[in-house]
Design a protein around this motif. Sequence first.
Motif, PDB file in Angstrom:
ATOM      1  N   GLU A 166     -24.351 -20.492  39.682  1.00  0.00           N
ATOM      2  CA  GLU A 166     -25.012 -20.171  38.188  1.00  0.00           C
ATOM      3  C   GLU A 166     -24.673 -18.770  37.854  1.00  0.00           C
ATOM      4  N   LEU A 167     -24.706 -18.022  38.933  1.00  0.00           N
ATOM      5  CA  LEU A 167     -24.307 -16.398  38.571  1.00  0.00           C
ATOM      6  C   LEU A 167     -22.779 -16.352  38.180  1.00  0.00           C
ATOM      7  N   LEU A 168     -22.096 -17.295  38.900  1.00  0.00           N
ATOM      8  CA  LEU A 168     -20.639 -17.272  38.499  1.00  0.00           C
ATOM      9  C   LEU A 168     -20.428 -17.665  37.165  1.00  0.00           C
ATOM     10  N   VAL A 169     -21.090 -18.546  36.592  1.00  0.00           N
ATOM     11  CA  VAL A 169     -21.237 -19.111  35.399  1.00  0.00           C
ATOM     12  C   VAL A 169     -21.518 -17.888  34.338  1.00  0.00           C
ATOM     13  N   GLN A 170     -22.685 -17.536  34.737  1.00  0.00           N
ATOM     14  CA  GLN A 170     -23.249 -16.362  33.763  1.00  0.00           C
ATOM     15  C   GLN A 170     -22.485 -14.827  33.849  1.00  0.00           C
ATOM     16  N   TYR A 171     -22.130 -14.445  34.821  1.00  0.00           N
ATOM     17  CA  TYR A 171     -21.417 -13.143  34.975  1.00  0.00           C
ATOM     18  C   TYR A 171     -19.950 -13.189  35.181  1.00  0.00           C
ATOM     19  N   ALA A 172     -19.378 -14.407  35.702  1.00  0.00           N
ATOM     20  CA  ALA A 172     -17.749 -14.205  35.758  1.00  0.00           C
ATOM     21  C   ALA A 172     -17.308 -15.241  34.726  1.00  0.00           C
ATOM     22  N   GLY A 173     -17.994 -15.973  33.849  1.00  0.00           N
ATOM     23  CA  GLY A 173     -17.506 -16.742  32.899  1.00  0.00           C
ATOM     24  C   GLY A 173     -16.935 -18.024  33.373  1.00  0.00           C
ATOM     25  N   LEU A 174     -17.063 -18.479  34.430  1.00  0.00           N
ATOM     26  CA  LEU A 174     -16.780 -19.832  35.157  1.00  0.00           C
ATOM     27  C   LEU A 174     -17.431 -21.158  34.437  1.00  0.00           C
ATOM     28  N   SER A 175     -16.927 -22.104  34.476  1.00  0.00           N
ATOM     29  CA  SER A 175     -17.548 -23.338  34.188  1.00  0.00           C
ATOM     30  C   SER A 175     -18.417 -23.803  35.511  1.00  0.00           C
ATOM     31  N   TYR A 176     -19.334 -24.621  35.229  1.00  0.00           N
ATOM     32  CA  TYR A 176     -20.157 -24.764  36.476  1.00  0.00           C
ATOM     33  C   TYR A 176     -19.287 -25.578  37.246  1.00  0.00           C
ATOM     34  N   GLU A 177     -18.501 -26.551  36.815  1.00  0.00           N
ATOM     35  CA  GLU A 177     -17.265 -26.966  37.741  1.00  0.00           C
ATOM     36  C   GLU A 177     -16.447 -26.224  38.438  1.00  0.00           C
ATOM     37  N   GLU A 178     -16.019 -25.223  37.757  1.00  0.00           N
ATOM     38  CA  GLU A 178     -15.070 -24.127  38.607  1.00  0.00           C
ATOM     39  C   GLU A 178     -15.966 -23.548  39.669  1.00  0.00           C
ATOM     40  N   ALA A 179     -17.340 -23.112  39.421  1.00  0.00           N
ATOM     41  CA  ALA A 179     -18.222 -22.439  40.184  1.00  0.00           C
ATOM     42  C   ALA A 179     -18.485 -23.576  41.534  1.00  0.00           C
ATOM     43  N   ASP A 180     -18.668 -24.679  41.228  1.00  0.00           N
ATOM     44  CA  ASP A 180     -18.925 -25.758  42.385  1.00  0.00           C
ATOM     45  C   ASP A 180     -17.661 -25.892  43.062  1.00  0.00           C
ATOM     46  N   ARG A 181     -16.571 -25.820  42.650  1.00  0.00           N
ATOM     47  CA  ARG A 181     -15.202 -25.852  43.443  1.00  0.00           C
ATOM     48  C   ARG A 181     -15.268 -24.516  44.413  1.00  0.00           C
ATOM     49  N   LEU A 182     -15.213 -23.352  43.822  1.00  0.00           N
ATOM     50  CA  LEU A 182     -15.158 -22.250  44.273  1.00  0.00           C
ATOM     51  C   LEU A 182     -16.201 -21.848  45.485  1.00  0.00           C
ATOM     52  N   VAL A 183     -17.323 -22.216  45.234  1.00  0.00           N
ATOM     53  CA  VAL A 183     -18.339 -22.131  46.213  1.00  0.00           C
ATOM     54  C   VAL A 183     -18.453 -22.954  47.429  1.00  0.00           C
ATOM     55  N   GLY A 184     -17.786 -24.421  47.054  1.00  0.00           N
ATOM     56  CA  GLY A 184     -17.665 -25.479  48.085  1.00  0.00           C
ATOM     57  C   GLY A 184     -16.531 -25.104  49.048  1.00  0.00           C
ATOM     58  N   ARG A 185     -15.668 -24.490  48.493  1.00  0.00           N
ATOM     59  CA  ARG A 185     -14.670 -23.968  49.366  1.00  0.00           C
ATOM     60  C   ARG A 185     -14.692 -22.937  50.309  1.00  0.00           C
ATOM     61  N   SER A 186     -16.022 -22.353  50.009  1.00  0.00           N
ATOM     62  CA  SER A 186     -16.228 -20.789  50.524  1.00  0.00           C
ATOM     63  C   SER A 186     -17.034 -20.830  51.937  1.00  0.00           C
ATOM     64  N   HIS A 187     -17.179 -19.833  52.602  1.00  0.00           N
ATOM     65  CA  HIS A 187     -18.020 -19.665  53.879  1.00  0.00           C
ATOM     66  C   HIS A 187     -19.352 -19.865  53.378  1.00  0.00           C
ATOM     67  N   LEU A 188     -19.816 -19.673  52.129  1.00  0.00           N
ATOM     68  CA  LEU A 188     -21.376 -19.974  51.667  1.00  0.00           C
ATOM     69  C   LEU A 188     -21.866 -21.332  51.952  1.00  0.00           C
ATOM     70  N   ALA A 189     -20.743 -22.314  51.867  1.00  0.00           N
ATOM     71  CA  ALA A 189     -21.087 -23.732  52.003  1.00  0.00           C
ATOM     72  C   ALA A 189     -20.785 -24.341  53.529  1.00  0.00           C
ATOM     73  N   ARG A 190     -20.873 -23.489  54.348  1.00  0.00           N
ATOM     74  CA  ARG A 190     -20.730 -23.787  55.811  1.00  0.00           C
ATOM     75  C   ARG A 190     -22.055 -23.556  56.196  1.00  0.00           C
ATOM     76  N   PRO A 191     -22.488 -24.441  57.401  1.00  0.00           N
ATOM     77  CA  PRO A 191     -24.019 -24.510  57.963  1.00  0.00           C
ATOM     78  C   PRO A 191     -24.306 -23.060  58.442  1.00  0.00           C
ATOM     79  N   ILE A 192     -25.373 -22.642  57.861  1.00  0.00           N
ATOM     80  CA  ILE A 192     -25.979 -21.120  58.387  1.00  0.00           C
ATOM     81  C   ILE A 192     -26.617 -21.650  59.960  1.00  0.00           C
ATOM     82  N   GLU A 193     -26.072 -21.108  60.704  1.00  0.00           N
ATOM     83  CA  GLU A 193     -26.547 -21.577  62.204  1.00  0.00           C
ATOM     84  C   GLU A 193     -27.401 -20.679  62.989  1.00  0.00           C
TER      85      GLU A 193
END
Length: 118
Positions: free
Chosen positions: A32-59
């Motif tokens: 949501e912050l990517l949408v609000q502050y970087a102007g991405l669509s939600y779909e673009e933000a979803d792909r970007l976060v999904g490919r990032s280390h943020l989406a890997r399990p926090i162990e």
Amino acid sequence: MEQSILTDGTVLEENGESVVVNQYSFCELVKELLVQYAGLSYEEADRLVGRSHLARPIESAGDAGLLGHELPYYWAMSLRYGNGYWQKGIPAQPEDLAAYFEAEREIIRRRGLKEPFE
């Protein structure tokens, strides 16, 4: 992003300390912050976060501490503009922090999310 991987309510313990990690909520907030502050669509933000280390399990609680040490804004801008984004003319943090924290609270409320780390 494959949502079944990300969950809320994971309790991690380390050295007698525990933290509740709401990773799904954290990643949704960053999107949501990517949408609000970087102007991405939600779909673009979803792909970007999904490919990032943020989406890997926090162990570990240590890993949670590293993520929680920075504002979600930092993670959003780092994903969008890369390391050292502030050296590229992007504000290191939102210029109006009170408005930023209100925006975070509104996103969490509107989307029914949990605080990322408890």
